[in-house]
Structure formats: structure tokens, C-alpha cells
Design a protein around this motif. Structure first.
Motif, PDB file in Angstrom:
ATOM      1  N   LEU A 173     -39.818  -2.905 -19.967  1.00 36.52           N
ATOM      2  CA  LEU A 173     -40.855  -3.355 -20.563  1.00 36.52           C
ATOM      3  C   LEU A 173     -42.177  -2.272 -20.133  1.00 36.52           C
ATOM      4  O   LEU A 173     -41.820  -1.641 -19.265  1.00 36.52           O
ATOM      5  N   PRO A 174     -42.968  -2.188 -21.119  1.00 32.96           N
ATOM      6  CA  PRO A 174     -44.279  -1.084 -20.821  1.00 32.96           C
ATOM      7  C   PRO A 174     -44.989  -1.714 -19.563  1.00 32.96           C
ATOM      8  O   PRO A 174     -45.035  -2.979 -19.317  1.00 32.96           O
ATOM      9  N   GLU A 175     -45.564  -0.899 -18.820  1.00 31.28           N
ATOM     10  CA  GLU A 175     -46.244  -1.450 -17.783  1.00 31.28           C
ATOM     11  C   GLU A 175     -47.605  -2.233 -18.125  1.00 31.28           C
ATOM     12  O   GLU A 175     -47.785  -3.183 -17.103  1.00 31.28           O
ATOM     13  N   ALA A 176     -48.243  -1.930 -19.090  1.00 27.97           N
ATOM     14  CA  ALA A 176     -49.525  -2.910 -19.505  1.00 27.97           C
ATOM     15  C   ALA A 176     -48.703  -3.980 -19.745  1.00 27.97           C
ATOM     16  O   ALA A 176     -49.501  -5.050 -19.464  1.00 27.97           O
ATOM     17  N   THR A 177     -47.638  -4.335 -20.288  1.00 27.30           N
ATOM     18  CA  THR A 177     -47.191  -5.546 -20.594  1.00 27.30           C
ATOM     19  C   THR A 177     -47.072  -6.452 -19.299  1.00 27.30           C
ATOM     20  O   THR A 177     -47.180  -7.695 -19.064  1.00 27.30           O
ATOM     21  N   VAL A 178     -46.257  -5.660 -18.313  1.00 33.98           N
ATOM     22  CA  VAL A 178     -45.946  -6.438 -17.004  1.00 33.98           C
ATOM     23  C   VAL A 178     -47.271  -6.966 -16.475  1.00 33.98           C
ATOM     24  O   VAL A 178     -47.506  -7.880 -16.046  1.00 33.98           O
ATOM     25  N   LYS A 179     -48.263  -6.122 -16.375  1.00 26.88           N
ATOM     26  CA  LYS A 179     -49.889  -6.442 -15.949  1.00 26.88           C
ATOM     27  C   LYS A 179     -50.312  -7.779 -16.539  1.00 26.88           C
ATOM     28  O   LYS A 179     -50.855  -8.489 -16.145  1.00 26.88           O
ATOM     29  N   THR A 180     -50.073  -7.357 -18.210  1.00 26.15           N
ATOM     30  CA  THR A 180     -50.587  -8.683 -18.524  1.00 26.15           C
ATOM     31  C   THR A 180     -49.952 -10.161 -18.412  1.00 26.15           C
ATOM     32  O   THR A 180     -50.801 -11.001 -18.120  1.00 26.15           O
ATOM     33  N   ARG A 181     -48.369 -10.053 -18.263  1.00 26.15           N
ATOM     34  CA  ARG A 181     -47.797 -11.188 -18.191  1.00 26.15           C
ATOM     35  C   ARG A 181     -48.042 -11.563 -16.690  1.00 26.15           C
ATOM     36  O   ARG A 181     -48.118 -12.638 -16.578  1.00 26.15           O
ATOM     37  N   LEU A 182     -48.321 -10.687 -15.732  1.00 31.04           N
ATOM     38  CA  LEU A 182     -48.390 -11.359 -14.540  1.00 31.04           C
ATOM     39  C   LEU A 182     -49.603 -11.983 -14.466  1.00 31.04           C
ATOM     40  O   LEU A 182     -49.987 -13.099 -13.568  1.00 31.04           O
ATOM     41  N   HIS A 183     -50.767 -11.392 -14.989  1.00 31.00           N
ATOM     42  CA  HIS A 183     -52.149 -12.170 -14.855  1.00 31.00           C
ATOM     43  C   HIS A 183     -52.118 -13.465 -15.444  1.00 31.00           C
ATOM     44  O   HIS A 183     -52.490 -14.308 -14.880  1.00 31.00           O
ATOM     45  N   ARG A 184     -51.449 -13.784 -16.712  1.00 31.43           N
ATOM     46  CA  ARG A 184     -51.442 -15.001 -17.309  1.00 31.43           C
ATOM     47  C   ARG A 184     -50.389 -15.917 -16.408  1.00 31.43           C
ATOM     48  O   ARG A 184     -50.666 -17.055 -16.450  1.00 31.43           O
ATOM     49  N   ALA A 185     -49.400 -15.489 -15.930  1.00 30.31           N
ATOM     50  CA  ALA A 185     -48.439 -16.119 -15.023  1.00 30.31           C
ATOM     51  C   ALA A 185     -49.102 -16.681 -13.944  1.00 30.31           C
ATOM     52  O   ALA A 185     -49.158 -17.944 -13.553  1.00 30.31           O
ATOM     53  N   ARG A 186     -50.006 -15.725 -13.055  1.00 22.90           N
ATOM     54  CA  ARG A 186     -50.863 -16.306 -12.094  1.00 22.90           C
ATOM     55  C   ARG A 186     -51.699 -17.259 -12.383  1.00 22.90           C
ATOM     56  O   ARG A 186     -51.912 -18.201 -11.583  1.00 22.90           O
ATOM     57  N   ARG A 187     -52.570 -17.150 -13.430  1.00 20.30           N
ATOM     58  CA  ARG A 187     -53.442 -17.987 -14.051  1.00 20.30           C
ATOM     59  C   ARG A 187     -52.553 -19.579 -14.189  1.00 20.30           C
ATOM     60  O   ARG A 187     -53.244 -20.484 -14.056  1.00 20.30           O
ATOM     61  N   MET A 188     -51.538 -19.546 -14.798  1.00 24.90           N
ATOM     62  CA  MET A 188     -50.881 -20.800 -15.201  1.00 24.90           C
ATOM     63  C   MET A 188     -50.477 -21.428 -13.796  1.00 24.90           C
ATOM     64  O   MET A 188     -50.464 -22.467 -13.692  1.00 24.90           O
ATOM     65  N   ILE A 189     -50.023 -20.625 -12.823  1.00 24.97           N
ATOM     66  CA  ILE A 189     -49.539 -21.071 -11.602  1.00 24.97           C
ATOM     67  C   ILE A 189     -50.768 -21.759 -10.870  1.00 24.97           C
ATOM     68  O   ILE A 189     -50.337 -22.900 -10.443  1.00 24.97           O
ATOM     69  N   ARG A 190     -51.508 -20.974 -10.884  1.00 25.77           N
ATOM     70  CA  ARG A 190     -52.807 -21.354 -10.184  1.00 25.77           C
ATOM     71  C   ARG A 190     -53.295 -22.809 -10.766  1.00 25.77           C
ATOM     72  O   ARG A 190     -53.579 -23.505  -9.782  1.00 25.77           O
ATOM     73  N   ASP A 191     -53.373 -22.881 -12.039  1.00 27.69           N
ATOM     74  CA  ASP A 191     -53.946 -24.090 -12.745  1.00 27.69           C
ATOM     75  C   ASP A 191     -53.158 -25.229 -12.119  1.00 27.69           C
ATOM     76  O   ASP A 191     -53.301 -26.652 -12.044  1.00 27.69           O
ATOM     77  N   ARG A 192     -51.935 -25.124 -11.833  1.00 22.35           N
ATOM     78  CA  ARG A 192     -50.805 -26.175 -11.791  1.00 22.35           C
ATOM     79  C   ARG A 192     -50.833 -26.606 -10.062  1.00 22.35           C
ATOM     80  O   ARG A 192     -50.542 -27.609  -9.714  1.00 22.35           O
ATOM     81  N   VAL A 193     -50.821 -25.565  -9.373  1.00 24.58           N
ATOM     82  CA  VAL A 193     -50.973 -26.153  -7.918  1.00 24.58           C
ATOM     83  C   VAL A 193     -52.176 -25.951  -7.065  1.00 24.58           C
ATOM     84  O   VAL A 193     -52.009 -26.417  -6.024  1.00 24.58           O
ATOM     85  N   GLU A 194     -53.059 -25.260  -7.419  1.00 24.00           N
ATOM     86  CA  GLU A 194     -54.300 -24.876  -6.524  1.00 24.00           C
ATOM     87  C   GLU A 194     -54.853 -26.231  -6.203  1.00 24.00           C
ATOM     88  O   GLU A 194     -55.067 -26.358  -4.942  1.00 24.00           O
ATOM     89  N   GLN A 195     -55.255 -27.303  -6.747  1.00 22.73           N
ATOM     90  CA  GLN A 195     -55.875 -28.549  -6.331  1.00 22.73           C
ATOM     91  C   GLN A 195     -54.760 -29.293  -5.459  1.00 22.73           C
ATOM     92  O   GLN A 195     -55.313 -29.986  -4.561  1.00 22.73           O
ATOM     93  N   GLN A 196     -53.474 -28.938  -5.597  1.00 23.10           N
ATOM     94  CA  GLN A 196     -52.636 -29.947  -4.860  1.00 23.10           C
ATOM     95  C   GLN A 196     -52.192 -29.443  -3.485  1.00 23.10           C
ATOM     96  O   GLN A 196     -52.470 -29.968  -2.292  1.00 23.10           O
ATOM     97  N   ILE A 197     -52.095 -27.993  -3.369  1.00 26.40           N
ATOM     98  CA  ILE A 197     -51.500 -27.506  -2.130  1.00 26.40           C
ATOM     99  C   ILE A 197     -52.250 -26.193  -1.828  1.00 26.40           C
ATOM    100  O   ILE A 197     -52.028 -25.776  -0.764  1.00 26.40           O
TER     101      ILE A 197
END
Length: 227
Positions: A173-197
Motif C-alpha cells: 500500500l502507499p504510505e499515505a493509505t497506511v496512515k489514513t487507515r491507521l487513523h480511522r482504525a484507532r478511532r473505531m477502536i477507541r469508540d468501542r473500548v475507551e469507556q469500558q476499559i
């Protein structure tokens, strides 16, 4: 420390290790598997979303790699080369399963030529292990819920700790794509787990010890290396 050189106790150079493995040296093959097992297992499981399927796929990926080791010319690192084989093997398995479901949704799955893995022994401290496992399961489920493209990037960057360039090279993948996908993945993960643990810094998706040894022995057996 893992080592083939009992005299020096030092890890052999990658080129030497590859040369030995290509010559069907059992010790070299075992060491390569032990070095790369954790990363490859996590990447494969990010696609299969199932522990047992991940072990089966990883076994097939290792067989494919060691039987074609002479095709490795060092254009990338051995870790990257193995990662690509493992990811492609997992994707091929998933595509085949989807085709099978479309043809015959109720048919039993065809059994692959895989050496069965026994269940791990009961841990000595079940209460502590259960509490830890509950947290790990929560993290794993949150990662499993990510869409495929984001899950692989998340696994490579966050769980494995690869840098942006290494992840881009491994996934093609292009590095820019990796950066964008990581940002979105972290946001999705944070939304799921931040309040619980809250922030969790645990080693999720473990693949070491007895499980690593089982898979290593199975691959060695299927390569039929002799004495």
C-alpha cells in the motif's frame, strides 16, 4: 535466547539462516518459525477472525514458504516475504470458503490436510488467567470488528509495532493509505473500548510457548525432512 550456535550463543545472520533452511536444516527451520510466529499468527488471524483457522492457515503458509525458499532473493526482508505469503494464504482460504458457501451453503466444509492441534492444558491459576483473558477478549473483539483493510493495518502498526514504511511494504500500500487507515482504525477502536476499559497495554492474540511448539513440530513433520 533462541540460537543455533551453541558455541557462541549468538543468533545467526538472516542470510545464513535462510541458507540452512533451504538445505532442509531442521534447526534453522524451527528458529525461523519461532522468530516470526507471533507476527504471522496475528496477521493471519486478522483475516480469519478465528484462532483455529489461523493456526491451520499459518501451517499452510509455512509449508508454502519453506517449499519455495529458493524463490526468496532478498528483494525484501524475510519477515516481509513470509508476511505476504501468510496474508495471501489467509485471503485464498477465505475466498475459497466464500465460494463454497455460495455453491452449497449447507454442505459440510472439506477437511484440509492439517495436523490437529490438541487443546492447551488447564492453567495453574485459572482465576487470574480468566480475568486477564476477559480483558484480552474484549480487545480482540474490538479489533475483529474493524473492517478488513483497517484491521490489517491496525495489527501491523499497533500490535506488531511496524513503522509506516514497513507496513506499506508488507501490505503493498502507499504510505499515505497506511496512515489514513491507521487513523480511522484507532478511532473505531477507541469508540468501542475507551469507556469500558480505557487504555489497554496488553499483549493481545498471543501465539507462543506450547502453541508455537505445536505448530513448529507440525510443519517440520509435514516437510518430511528425515533424520
Amino acid at each position: 535466547m533462541l540460537s543455533l550456535d551453541t558455541a557462541t550463543g549468538q543468533m545467526p545472520a538472516e542470510a545464513d539462516l535462510i541458507q540452512r533452511a533451504a538445505a532442509r536444516d531442521k534447526a534453522a527451520i524451527r528458529l525461523i518459525i519461532q522468530i516470526h510466529n507471533q507476527r504471522l499468527y496475528r496477521l493471519v488471524r486478522a483475516i480469519t477472525l478465528n484462532d483455529a483457522d489461523a493456526e491451520d492457515v499459518l501451517q499452510e503458509a509455512y509449508l508454502r514458504a519453506f517449499r519455495n525458499l529458493d524463490s526468496f532473493h532478498g528483494d525484501s526482508s524475510l519477515a516481509t516475504w513470509l508476511s505476504r505469503i501468510a496474508i495471501n494464504t489467509a485471503l485464498m482460504r477465505r475466498r475459497a470458503e466464500r465460494r463454497q458457501k455460495r455453491r452449497a451453503p449447507d454442505a459440510a466444509a472439506v477437511q484440509a490436510d492439517i495436523i490437529p492441534f490438541p487443546s492447551p492444558p488447564t492453567p495453574a491459576d485459572p482465576e487470574r488467567v480468566m480475568a486477564q483473558r476477559q480483558i484480552l477478549n474484549f480487545v480482540e473483539r474490538a479489533a475483529d470488528a474493524l473492517p478488513d483493510p483497517f484491521r490489517l493495518v491496525f495489527m501491523a502498526r499497533v500490535i506488531e509495532g511496524l513503522n509506516q514504511a514497513e507496513t506499506a511494504d508488507m501490505l503493498g500500500l502507499p504510505e499515505a493509505t497506511v496512515k489514513t487507515r491507521l487513523h480511522r482504525a484507532r478511532r473505531m477502536i477507541r469508540d468501542r473500548v475507551e469507556q469500558q476499559i480505557g487504555p489497554v497495554m496488553l499483549e493481545a492474540f498471543p501465539f507462543a510457548g506450547a502453541r508455537c511448539a505445536r505448530l513448529t513440530d507440525a510443519v517440520i513433520a509435514r516437510l518430511d525432512l528425515g533424520e
